[in-house]
Write a protein that holds these residues in place. Sequence first.
Motif, short mmCIF file in Angstrom:
data_model
loop_
_atom_site.label_atom_id
_atom_site.label_comp_id
_atom_site.label_asym_id
_atom_site.label_seq_id
_atom_site.Cartn_x
_atom_site.Cartn_y
_atom_site.Cartn_z
N MET A 1 0.84 -1.20 0.00
CA MET A 1 0.00 0.00 0.00
C MET A 1 0.88 1.25 0.00
SD MET A 1 -3.13 0.62 2.56
CE MET A 1 -3.91 2.17 2.69
N GLY A 2 0.60 2.20 -0.91
CA GLY A 2 1.40 3.41 -1.03
C GLY A 2 1.19 4.37 0.13
N ARG A 3 2.22 5.15 0.38
CA ARG A 3 2.14 6.15 1.44
C ARG A 3 1.27 7.31 1.02
NH1 ARG A 3 7.52 8.82 2.99
NH2 ARG A 3 6.31 10.67 3.21
N HIS A 4 0.47 7.83 1.94
CA HIS A 4 -0.36 9.02 1.67
C HIS A 4 0.54 10.24 1.52
CE1 HIS A 4 -4.46 8.18 1.51
NE2 HIS A 4 -4.73 8.04 2.81
N LYS A 5 0.24 11.07 0.55
CA LYS A 5 0.94 12.35 0.44
C LYS A 5 0.56 13.19 1.65
CE LYS A 5 2.21 12.07 -4.10
NZ LYS A 5 3.09 10.95 -4.09
N GLU A 6 1.54 13.85 2.21
CA GLU A 6 1.30 14.60 3.45
C GLU A 6 1.09 16.08 3.20
OE1 GLU A 6 4.38 13.63 6.17
OE2 GLU A 6 4.01 11.49 6.00
N PHE A 7 0.75 16.44 1.96
CA PHE A 7 0.52 17.84 1.65
C PHE A 7 -0.52 17.95 0.55
CE2 PHE A 7 3.88 16.40 -1.11
CZ PHE A 7 3.61 16.98 -2.33
N ASP A 8 -1.10 19.10 0.45
CA ASP A 8 -2.13 19.39 -0.55
C ASP A 8 -1.42 19.79 -1.84
OD1 ASP A 8 -3.97 20.77 -2.19
OD2 ASP A 8 -5.17 21.36 -0.46
N GLN A 9 -1.56 18.99 -2.88
CA GLN A 9 -0.85 19.25 -4.14
C GLN A 9 -1.28 20.55 -4.79
OE1 GLN A 9 -0.69 15.90 -6.86
NE2 GLN A 9 -0.91 14.47 -5.14
N GLU A 10 -2.57 20.85 -4.75
CA GLU A 10 -3.06 22.10 -5.37
C GLU A 10 -2.49 23.31 -4.64
OE1 GLU A 10 -4.79 22.14 -8.28
OE2 GLU A 10 -4.32 20.00 -8.16
N LYS A 11 -2.47 23.24 -3.33
CA LYS A 11 -1.89 24.33 -2.54
C LYS A 11 -0.39 24.46 -2.82
CE LYS A 11 -1.28 25.92 2.21
NZ LYS A 11 -1.39 25.58 3.63
N ALA A 12 0.26 23.32 -2.98
CA ALA A 12 1.70 23.33 -3.27
C ALA A 12 1.98 24.00 -4.62
CB ALA A 12 2.25 21.91 -3.25
N ILE A 13 1.12 23.75 -5.62
CA ILE A 13 1.30 24.41 -6.92
C ILE A 13 1.14 25.92 -6.76
CG2 ILE A 13 0.32 24.69 -9.23
CD1 ILE A 13 -0.30 21.66 -9.17
N ASP A 14 0.14 26.34 -6.01
CA ASP A 14 -0.06 27.78 -5.78
C ASP A 14 1.14 28.40 -5.07
OD1 ASP A 14 -2.55 27.89 -7.00
OD2 ASP A 14 -3.64 27.49 -5.14
N GLN A 15 1.68 27.69 -4.07
CA GLN A 15 2.84 28.21 -3.34
C GLN A 15 4.08 28.25 -4.24
OE1 GLN A 15 2.70 25.30 -0.15
NE2 GLN A 15 2.02 26.87 1.31
N ALA A 16 4.26 27.22 -5.05
CA ALA A 16 5.39 27.20 -5.98
C ALA A 16 5.25 28.31 -7.01
CB ALA A 16 5.49 25.84 -6.66
N LEU A 17 4.03 28.52 -7.49
CA LEU A 17 3.77 29.60 -8.45
C LEU A 17 4.23 30.93 -7.85
CD1 LEU A 17 0.53 30.06 -10.51
CD2 LEU A 17 1.67 31.99 -9.49
N ASP A 18 3.87 31.19 -6.61
CA ASP A 18 4.27 32.44 -5.96
C ASP A 18 5.78 32.57 -5.89
OD1 ASP A 18 1.69 33.37 -5.61
OD2 ASP A 18 1.49 32.54 -3.60
N LEU A 19 6.47 31.47 -5.59
CA LEU A 19 7.93 31.52 -5.49
C LEU A 19 8.57 31.75 -6.86
CD1 LEU A 19 10.33 31.34 -3.54
CD2 LEU A 19 10.42 28.88 -4.05
N PHE A 20 8.12 31.00 -7.87
CA PHE A 20 8.65 31.21 -9.23
C PHE A 20 8.37 32.64 -9.68
CE2 PHE A 20 8.21 26.45 -10.00
CZ PHE A 20 9.57 26.23 -10.15
N TRP A 21 7.22 33.16 -9.33
CA TRP A 21 6.82 34.50 -9.73
C TRP A 21 7.73 35.53 -9.07
CZ3 TRP A 21 0.89 35.74 -9.60
CH2 TRP A 21 0.62 36.85 -10.40
N GLU A 22 8.05 35.29 -7.82
CA GLU A 22 8.90 36.23 -7.07
C GLU A 22 10.36 36.17 -7.51
OE1 GLU A 22 10.64 36.38 -2.57
OE2 GLU A 22 8.51 35.89 -2.78
#
Length: 195
Positions: A1-22
């Motif tokens: 059985m695979g491990r559950h991701k421990e973070f929200d992928q959609e939120k992570a994309i939004d956070q990464a977008l902000d960093l790339f943008w900055e």
Amino acid sequence: MGRHKEFDQEKAIDQALDLFWEKGYESTSIQDLCDHLGIHRGSLYDTFGDKHELFLACLDRFSARTDENYNYILKEDSDSPKEQLERYFSRVMDVSLSNAARGRGCLMTNTTLGAVAYVPNVASRIDAHYMHTEGLLFSFLMRAQNKGMVRSKQSLRQLARFLNGVKQGVHVMARTTADRGVLEDICAVAVSTVF
């Protein structure tokens, strides 16, 4: 059985977008992303592949936000296309000045001017983003022409490309001036060219 991701992928994309943008694509490291997202490298690689794939997801998200922020105005049916275009440019100015105040400008414009723009799958997203906006402007102009309200003798395709260029220019100019009047002058001339 695979491990559950421990973070929200959609939120992570939004956070990464902000960093790339900055910081820009080239200046953002994998470690920067891990620190900003609060995840381990393994989780980033398992979920997004690599920095480049995550950046592509961010460009896709940014394009969707553009439709939500102001492109939706072009899709509306209006009895006054001139006022509709004025409202569109007013909203573009609002967003541009807000982003510029945060030192960011437009992510797509910034990406267009960076070295990563020459990478084929980035270049295709940039092109698709601009073509999408041009298509919306063209459809808007067709509706306005069908109502007998387009005054310009230029072809609708030329006008759509011109207005798209004006929009991009507003994004760039907003980074160099906080004077909304300058942007309003640019947009007023663009509207008067059509109507």
